[in-house]
Design an enzyme around this catalytic site. Sequence first.
Site, PDB file in Angstrom:
ATOM      1  N   HIS A 110      -3.493  -5.006   0.130  1.00 22.25           N
ATOM      2  CA  HIS A 110      -2.892  -5.584   1.340  1.00 22.25           C
ATOM      3  C   HIS A 110      -2.941  -7.109   1.282  1.00 22.25           C
ATOM      4  O   HIS A 110      -3.889  -7.711   1.787  1.00 22.25           O
ATOM      5  CB  HIS A 110      -3.652  -5.109   2.584  1.00 22.25           C
ATOM      6  CG  HIS A 110      -3.452  -3.672   2.902  1.00 22.25           C
ATOM      7  ND1 HIS A 110      -2.384  -3.218   3.635  1.00 22.25           N
ATOM      8  CD2 HIS A 110      -4.184  -2.578   2.590  1.00 22.25           C
ATOM      9  CE1 HIS A 110      -2.469  -1.896   3.764  1.00 22.25           C
ATOM     10  NE2 HIS A 110      -3.554  -1.491   3.142  1.00 22.25           N
ATOM     11  N   CYS A 160       0.831  -1.202   0.000  1.00 22.26           N
ATOM     12  CA  CYS A 160       0.000   0.000   0.000  1.00 22.26           C
ATOM     13  C   CYS A 160       0.870   1.258   0.000  1.00 22.26           C
ATOM     14  O   CYS A 160       1.424   1.594  -1.039  1.00 22.26           O
ATOM     15  CB  CYS A 160      -0.995  -0.048   1.150  1.00 22.26           C
ATOM     16  SG  CYS A 160      -2.470   0.887   0.751  1.00 22.26           S
ATOM     17  N   GLU A 193      -1.454  -9.182   2.991  1.00 21.10           N
ATOM     18  CA  GLU A 193      -1.325  -9.813   4.313  1.00 21.10           C
ATOM     19  C   GLU A 193      -2.658 -10.338   4.840  1.00 21.10           C
ATOM     20  O   GLU A 193      -2.679 -11.273   5.643  1.00 21.10           O
ATOM     21  CB  GLU A 193      -0.687  -8.851   5.324  1.00 21.10           C
ATOM     22  CG  GLU A 193      -1.507  -7.621   5.707  1.00 21.10           C
ATOM     23  CD  GLU A 193      -1.254  -6.393   4.819  1.00 21.10           C
ATOM     24  OE1 GLU A 193      -0.882  -6.578   3.647  1.00 21.10           O
ATOM     25  OE2 GLU A 193      -1.439  -5.259   5.301  1.00 21.10           O
TER      26      GLU A 193
END
Length: 542
Positions: A506, A380, A508
Amino acid sequence: MAKYIFVTGGVVSSLGKGITASSIGLLLKSRGFRVSLQKFDPYINVDPGTMNPYQHGEVFVTQDGAETDLDLGHYERFIDENLSRHNNHTTGQIYESVLEKERKGLFLGGTVQVVPHITNEIKQRITKLASKESLDVVICEIGGTVGDIEGQPFLEAIRQLRLDLGPGNVLYVHVTLVPYIATSGEFKTKPTQHSVRELRAAGIQPDIIIARSTERMPRAAREKISLFCSVEKEAVIDAPDVESIYEIPLIFHEQELDRLVIAKLGLAENPAELSAWRDYVERERNRRESIRIALVGKYTGLKDAYKSVIEALNHAAVAEGMRLDLVWVESSDYDEDKFEGFKDIDGILVPGGFGIRGIEGKIRVVRYARENRIPYLGLCVGLQVAVIEFARNVCGLEDANSTEFNKKTPHPVIDLMPEQKNIYRKGGTMRLGSYPCILKPETRTREYYGKEVVFERHRHRYEVNPAYLERLQDAGLVISGSSPDGLLAEIVELPDHPFFVASQFHPEFLSRPLRPHPLFANFISKAHEYAARSGLADSPSK
Ligand code: GLN
């Protein structure tokens, strides 16, 4: 009809109620039940999206774009299901909807009160999830600690639900602290007794107590809790500190917590299938070599602020058979060019972030990674600083910047999209949730993912300015993934670098222990290669 497990916490916060709820979820799923988890947060904010990471830690973004509590990240990682806005509710949201009904006149002239209007709204949100998704079991975690003023309506609602749904369909699990006093070698059960008394004052008798302590408790301490709190002996479960949160389901299973839960709820005695999970924990334990990854952010040391990033790094490191040695780098320290600390770093990660503090430091770190060919993963804002750095130092666009950090930059390589320009409300107005991304053939990114279309979760207002895409590409930046209309750069890479990848989204949030995310997995494996090359790896950890 679904069964409900309510998880409350006593004595202090941060005991790991979320991990407890997630572990019970995993154990029930491993026995073939359809399970979901839900979190109720008693604060008045509508969601954590506007809260400071120091107060709240990471904001976890669901597929449907809800900004939620970080416990939802644990839920998804443990039960391996995608959750939604229906899995996290706050006092703010509950009042918002009750007040809206009141303004519409739906209460027909009645006085609107905490009981029954707020409690009914809570109960309705609890039961709606199961009916929408045809679940066998809903595990519902109540945020905060028993005794908090804000938590009372929630306790009242879950108390009533046992009456509404019948005693065999509802289970109360209470997670408390049992402090160990090292000087006298004793486990103190009094705080737990008080906490259970508080819970009983709200009309709730716990069925199961999860006793959190630093060590394994002796039987005598468990028996004492059983006697004083009126909970069967086998329903006092020991939850000592462990090295990895992923061990907890196994520790619970050893004590037959899942068997107890299914017996109490009258669920079928399916066998538990935990072999893949056990393998993971085994691999996690047996790692020897370590890999040093620098995490360059504003909230150094604040693990909760980067929870999913750290988990994703760990999942990838376990897959690679490496221990993760995380080095926190405060980005504002790098406003001067001093990189001595980076000498034995194997990979650099710049995670998401907001606001100007530390940005120039991040840009310098990216330059260092690019020029010194150190594996780099940007997430990001980590993509945005990579693009700014490339624009300034490779394309020669002096003072290129994001309009977030410099409104008057001559080269706004990162800018707000037109649809973001007239938004003044802060909450819930970013580009949020899952969007498709089309990966370019013959790029590394495409190879890492092994498919053409991927869906990834976003949380940002700014984008790479489409007006600069051509110049950036001409100078060698590869846009390896973009929005279906080709306008938005979703992921970039540098082809002549061992690993330089940055995403606007993102990744993750999608990493799971048994399924590490491809970007993290490849980052870690390239960092491993880099470490081996520079001869700095292979230091056996003690
Ligand atoms: N501040 C940037 C934006 O809003 C990046 C946000 C982030 O890193 N999540 O676009």
